[in-house]
Design a protein around this motif. Sequence first.
Motif, PDB file in Angstrom:
ATOM      1  N   GLU A 123       0.650  -1.150   0.110  1.00 35.67           N
ATOM      2  CA  GLU A 123      -0.050   0.001   0.101  1.00 35.67           C
ATOM      3  C   GLU A 123       0.899   1.277  -0.058  1.00 35.67           C
ATOM      4  N   MET A 124       0.794   1.904  -1.192  1.00 37.35           N
ATOM      5  CA  MET A 124       1.936   3.242  -1.359  1.00 37.35           C
ATOM      6  C   MET A 124       1.594   4.422  -0.508  1.00 37.35           C
ATOM      7  N   LYS A 125       0.530   4.687  -0.295  1.00 39.43           N
ATOM      8  CA  LYS A 125       0.485   6.012   0.391  1.00 39.43           C
ATOM      9  C   LYS A 125       0.969   5.784   1.857  1.00 39.43           C
ATOM     10  N   LEU A 176       0.836   9.688  -6.331  1.00 40.80           N
ATOM     11  CA  LEU A 176       0.821   8.492  -7.334  1.00 40.80           C
ATOM     12  C   LEU A 176      -0.559   8.140  -7.463  1.00 40.80           C
ATOM     13  N   LEU A 177      -0.960   8.255  -8.908  1.00 37.90           N
ATOM     14  CA  LEU A 177      -2.433   7.754  -9.247  1.00 37.90           C
ATOM     15  C   LEU A 177      -2.238   6.802 -10.543  1.00 37.90           C
ATOM     16  N   GLU A 178      -3.313   5.974 -10.444  1.00 33.61           N
ATOM     17  CA  GLU A 178      -3.365   5.116 -11.451  1.00 33.61           C
ATOM     18  C   GLU A 178      -4.682   5.414 -12.315  1.00 33.61           C
ATOM     19  N   LYS A 179      -4.424   5.458 -13.692  1.00 29.70           N
ATOM     20  CA  LYS A 179      -5.419   6.163 -14.521  1.00 29.70           C
ATOM     21  C   LYS A 179      -5.159   5.546 -15.895  1.00 29.70           C
ATOM     22  N   LYS A 189       4.389  12.070  -9.133  1.00 32.14           N
ATOM     23  CA  LYS A 189       4.819  13.339  -9.208  1.00 32.14           C
ATOM     24  C   LYS A 189       5.243  13.821  -7.640  1.00 32.14           C
ATOM     25  N   VAL A 190       6.543  14.144  -7.824  1.00 30.87           N
ATOM     26  CA  VAL A 190       7.359  14.866  -6.439  1.00 30.87           C
ATOM     27  C   VAL A 190       7.755  16.051  -6.807  1.00 30.87           C
ATOM     28  N   SER A 191       7.216  16.905  -5.701  1.00 31.58           N
ATOM     29  CA  SER A 191       7.351  18.409  -5.892  1.00 31.58           C
ATOM     30  C   SER A 191       7.780  18.966  -4.583  1.00 31.58           C
ATOM     31  N   ASP A 192       8.475  20.222  -4.883  1.00 27.30           N
ATOM     32  CA  ASP A 192       8.869  21.246  -3.416  1.00 27.30           C
ATOM     33  C   ASP A 192       8.636  22.396  -3.862  1.00 27.30           C
ATOM     34  N   ASN A 198      -0.400  13.431  -1.090  1.00 29.19           N
ATOM     35  CA  ASN A 198      -1.778  13.643  -1.357  1.00 29.19           C
ATOM     36  C   ASN A 198      -2.342  12.873  -2.694  1.00 29.19           C
ATOM     37  N   MET A 199      -2.814  11.810  -1.915  1.00 29.58           N
ATOM     38  CA  MET A 199      -3.055  10.653  -2.941  1.00 29.58           C
ATOM     39  C   MET A 199      -4.136   9.684  -2.356  1.00 29.58           C
TER      40      MET A 199
END
Length: 655
Positions: free
Chosen positions: A521-523, A590-593, A600-603, A548-549
Amino acid sequence: MIFLYLKMNKFFLITLFLISFSGFAQIEVRNGLFLYDEVFVESDDFQSDYLEELEKSLSVIPIDSVLRLQVLNDLGYYYHTRNLKIALGYIEMGLEEARDKNESYWEGKLLVSQGAILLRMEQLDLAEKALTDAISKIPENESWLLYTNLGYVYERKGILGEAFVYASKTLEIGEKYGDTKAVAMAYSDMSNLFWKQGKFDAALSYGLKSLEIFEKRGLKDLDYDFTFHLVGQYMVDLDRPKEAIVYFTKSVEIGERYGFYNNLSDTYIAMANLQAKMGEFSEAQISGLKALRYAELLENEFMIMRSYMSLGKVGNASKDFAKAADYLETSILEATENFGDKFYLSLVYEELSKAYEGQGNFQKSLVASRKSDELRRDVFTAEADKQVAQLQTEMDVAQKENTIMLQEAKLSRQRILQVFYLTLAGVLIIILFLLFRVFLRKKKYSTLLEKKNEEKEFLLKEIHHRVKNNLETISSLLTLQIAKIGDPKFKQIMEDTYTRVQSMGMIHLSLYKEGNLKKVEMKEFFNGLGRFVFDTFDASDRIRFEANMPPIELDVDVAIPIGLIVNELISNSLKYAFPNQKSGQICVQLLEKEGNLYLKVSDDGIGIMEDSTIKGTGFGRELISLLTRQLDGKMTLVNDEGAAFSFEFQLNTAA
């Protein structure tokens, strides 16, 4: 003997016989009939000039004769042991003539031979098509060779379960029509499939059973020779080298007598491997070169590829890693991109990994090792193993019940006149008993399967637990080493390594604790990873982390590389994005579509300046790039009020 009446006047027939056939040992004319002595049917008199004499006979056999089609088929089939291209030429000539004559039966026989030749030329799809086209044209009692070669096609494609199905079909036909050659072939093929699965005891049992039937048949043919080779290989894997040499020697003796180049190449490959294992490196090199010579005479790319592999294995065993790598790289080139047999290709990459490691090229060694593992996973699937095991059980049960039923029928015939009703009652009791035994056997088998599944789950859980413990041990050792390092740059490298190892350890901890032995489970994993990295960099009080996922589960093979990518990006942000103790935020999503994964990794730090000095060793960027390619993905960098790395992976490819 095959008899064919020729419609020609008596004078011409006698002249033809006296002039043309006086020198042909296989074909004669007597009383207006052609007499053809088929090799390996009535005798094994396959001398060196056999094929040459058959070739000469084509010039005098009338074009409208059905015997001509048989001779073309035999020329093609037996030439494939010496030269595949010549063999294919004769078969294609025969197919053209059979279709012109509307000879459906001989078209089918020639298609089977064409499939066997195309198979050995590594044209697996064309071979499968030729063989399936022949099914409707061949009577069932002669169709065992067709199904045998279809089994070879699936074996070479790495679909071992389907290959076993066709071997079972060959056995069924052989037993139904009392064809001992078909039965012997089926057991030989089954033994080879068990060997490929690493079930050496079962392989040896079936191989010896096949040889026993071949020997009772009394003809030394191509398949009898190859079974000697197979049994020798099983002896090697069961650590019985002296016995293996006996079987290999017998195989070579038959192969050299009849010119079976394919079998000779196979056996010399096996002898090279055994001699290398025994430390006889010079003899092993000679055997490997002999294997290559016969493979080149045959013009068989598969055997050429395997011959180079055997020479590479000799090089590894003798620690001549440079020569080993050259041979193994040549083996891969010979295989070409469309090579069908993933089993042998995985063995080449496994040996190539050892050669690279011996040369100190660990990066190439890792790539080769991963390629070998990937190919093995394609071949040794759980479904294939289960299918083969189920078919083996069904076959064994069917044979035992067959024996019991035959014995009971014989007993019933002996007593039927004296005790008819008693016999009838006894038969009913026996049938009920058999049904009860079948019920008990099925129940026992079901219980055994459940127990084995529980054991496998326990072992897999224990493996994850041990891997986690081992990674924690490595992390502890790295921590101790870091404390003793004075060089800041080297210390940073070791700390990066520490976080990577810890990241992988958290994956296995998740698998062990959650009870799902295949998915992560990634979250929850990202939240745990964020806390760990932030604590490592002492940044928890000034930098906020957010995953945020929605919850999403991934296979462990996908979760580990994605976890390593996120670990690298979070670590880089903490190092460079917030200088002078600046506060900020790091987000992971991280999303599956539609069958794809989006990461996406952001700062909101200072971003990556185009003219900024490159910091660090660059290994982290290289690792991210390598892991992205491994998952067949692509990466995008956006500099806008900080840095944002976006990735897109194809979920099916990644999985």
